[in-house]
Motif scaffolding. Sequence first.
Motif, PDB file in Angstrom:
ATOM      1  N   SER A   1       0.792  11.911   2.031  1.00  7.99           N
ATOM      2  CA  SER A   1       0.651  12.715   3.256  1.00  7.99           C
ATOM      3  C   SER A   1      -0.806  12.993   3.584  1.00  7.99           C
ATOM      4  O   SER A   1      -1.134  13.307   4.733  1.00  7.99           O
ATOM      5  CB  SER A   1       1.423  14.028   3.120  1.00  7.99           C
ATOM      6  OG  SER A   1       1.017  14.710   1.961  1.00  7.99           O
ATOM      7  N   SER A   2      -1.697  12.857   2.620  1.00  9.69           N
ATOM      8  CA  SER A   2      -3.128  13.068   2.871  1.00  9.69           C
ATOM      9  C   SER A   2      -3.713  11.986   3.780  1.00  9.69           C
ATOM     10  O   SER A   2      -4.764  12.181   4.396  1.00  9.69           O
ATOM     11  CB  SER A   2      -3.901  13.095   1.552  1.00  9.69           C
ATOM     12  OG  SER A   2      -3.683  11.885   0.836  1.00  9.69           O
ATOM     13  N   GLY A   3      -3.068  10.832   3.866  1.00  4.04           N
ATOM     14  CA  GLY A   3      -3.486   9.816   4.819  1.00  4.04           C
ATOM     15  C   GLY A   3      -4.151   8.584   4.232  1.00  4.04           C
ATOM     16  O   GLY A   3      -4.168   7.540   4.875  1.00  4.04           O
ATOM     17  N   GLU A   4      -4.710   8.677   3.054  1.00  2.00           N
ATOM     18  CA  GLU A   4      -5.422   7.535   2.495  1.00  2.00           C
ATOM     19  C   GLU A   4      -4.457   6.420   2.104  1.00  2.00           C
ATOM     20  O   GLU A   4      -3.392   6.664   1.563  1.00  2.00           O
ATOM     21  CB  GLU A   4      -6.219   7.965   1.269  1.00  2.00           C
ATOM     22  CG  GLU A   4      -7.098   6.879   0.694  1.00  2.00           C
ATOM     23  CD  GLU A   4      -8.046   7.411  -0.353  1.00  2.00           C
ATOM     24  OE1 GLU A   4      -8.053   8.619  -0.620  1.00  2.00           O
ATOM     25  OE2 GLU A   4      -8.792   6.581  -0.908  1.00  2.00           O
ATOM     26  N   MET A   5      -4.827   5.193   2.404  1.00  3.08           N
ATOM     27  CA  MET A   5      -4.032   4.024   2.029  1.00  3.08           C
ATOM     28  C   MET A   5      -4.481   3.566   0.645  1.00  3.08           C
ATOM     29  O   MET A   5      -5.648   3.239   0.443  1.00  3.08           O
ATOM     30  CB  MET A   5      -4.253   2.880   3.019  1.00  3.08           C
ATOM     31  CG  MET A   5      -3.853   3.197   4.439  1.00  3.08           C
ATOM     32  SD  MET A   5      -2.082   3.199   4.658  1.00  3.08           S
ATOM     33  CE  MET A   5      -1.749   1.459   4.666  1.00  3.08           C
TER      34      MET A   5
ATOM     35  N   TYR B   1       0.846  -1.185   0.000  1.00  3.70           N
ATOM     36  CA  TYR B   1       0.000   0.000   0.000  1.00  3.70           C
ATOM     37  C   TYR B   1       0.883   1.237   0.000  1.00  3.70           C
ATOM     38  O   TYR B   1       1.973   1.249   0.570  1.00  3.70           O
ATOM     39  CB  TYR B   1      -0.892   0.034   1.254  1.00  3.70           C
ATOM     40  CG  TYR B   1      -2.072  -0.901   1.199  1.00  3.70           C
ATOM     41  CD1 TYR B   1      -1.945  -2.230   1.587  1.00  3.70           C
ATOM     42  CD2 TYR B   1      -3.317  -0.449   0.780  1.00  3.70           C
ATOM     43  CE1 TYR B   1      -3.039  -3.087   1.539  1.00  3.70           C
ATOM     44  CE2 TYR B   1      -4.413  -1.294   0.733  1.00  3.70           C
ATOM     45  CZ  TYR B   1      -4.258  -2.612   1.108  1.00  3.70           C
ATOM     46  OH  TYR B   1      -5.340  -3.461   1.062  1.00  3.70           O
TER      47      TYR B   1
ATOM     48  N   GLN C   1       0.828   5.334   1.053  1.00  6.41           N
ATOM     49  CA  GLN C   1       0.109   6.315   1.859  1.00  6.41           C
ATOM     50  C   GLN C   1       0.720   7.692   1.656  1.00  6.41           C
ATOM     51  O   GLN C   1       1.753   8.019   2.239  1.00  6.41           O
ATOM     52  CB  GLN C   1       0.108   5.945   3.351  1.00  6.41           C
ATOM     53  CG  GLN C   1      -0.803   6.848   4.180  1.00  6.41           C
ATOM     54  CD  GLN C   1      -0.891   6.419   5.640  1.00  6.41           C
ATOM     55  OE1 GLN C   1       0.100   6.032   6.245  1.00  6.41           O
ATOM     56  NE2 GLN C   1      -2.094   6.491   6.213  1.00  6.41           N
TER      57      GLN C   1
END
Lengths: 115, 113
Positions: free
Chosen positions: B41-45, B37, B39
């Motif tokens: 910096s926005s956080g979504e995997m 996966y 990731q």
Amino acid sequence: DTEVTQTPKHLVMGMTNKKSLKCEQHMGHRAMYWYKQKAKKPPELMFVYSYEKLSINESVPSRFSPECPNSSLLNLHLHALQPEDSALYLCASSQRDGADGYEQYFGPGTRLTVT
Amino acid sequence: AQKITQTQPGMFVQEKEAVTLDCTYDTSDPSYGLFWYKQPSSGEMIFLIYQGSYDQQNATEGRYSLNFQKARKSANLVISASQLGDSAMYFCALNTGRRALTFGSGTRLQVQP
């Protein structure tokens, strides 16, 4: 459509508050997951729902209470949290659970700050 | 018990070059899946690629390929022709019959122009 949505994107709550995180998917997936991710760490599994039944609880404190009202929705109810619970909370879903290559699709997460 | 190890906390690569991110795993379960996966910096995997323990061929998805060496218990991710947008955290993850993902500690990749 491979989208998992999460609301809210950001949440600030006091230690005495009650709040809920919401997760939704419309891919027909029958397994849904909650993960907690602290800064600079990998996600850690909290709960797994399979066919709307709780199948795994990773010894999560009772101040976190999951709920799966239907196959598309997953909630995480929060009550009396501690500052150390501040983290990114990620929801994910997969076709089914199991080791058969069903990749998990993640939502964008809710950044929770407990003051 | 299952374990995933990523030994590279950070990696740098020049734009358009290839890069390999290392991942080793340990499980006693004969049936398992390995995932990578990304990731930002926005956080979504973001799911990149999957390799099953019984797959004979190494998995490929566009610029991503998985170098699976079962005897060594390694599942390295190769990104060809790196782009600036590839800068992110990369996690290797293991799924066994336990039905959930165990993640490695991650590798932060920075692509330099």
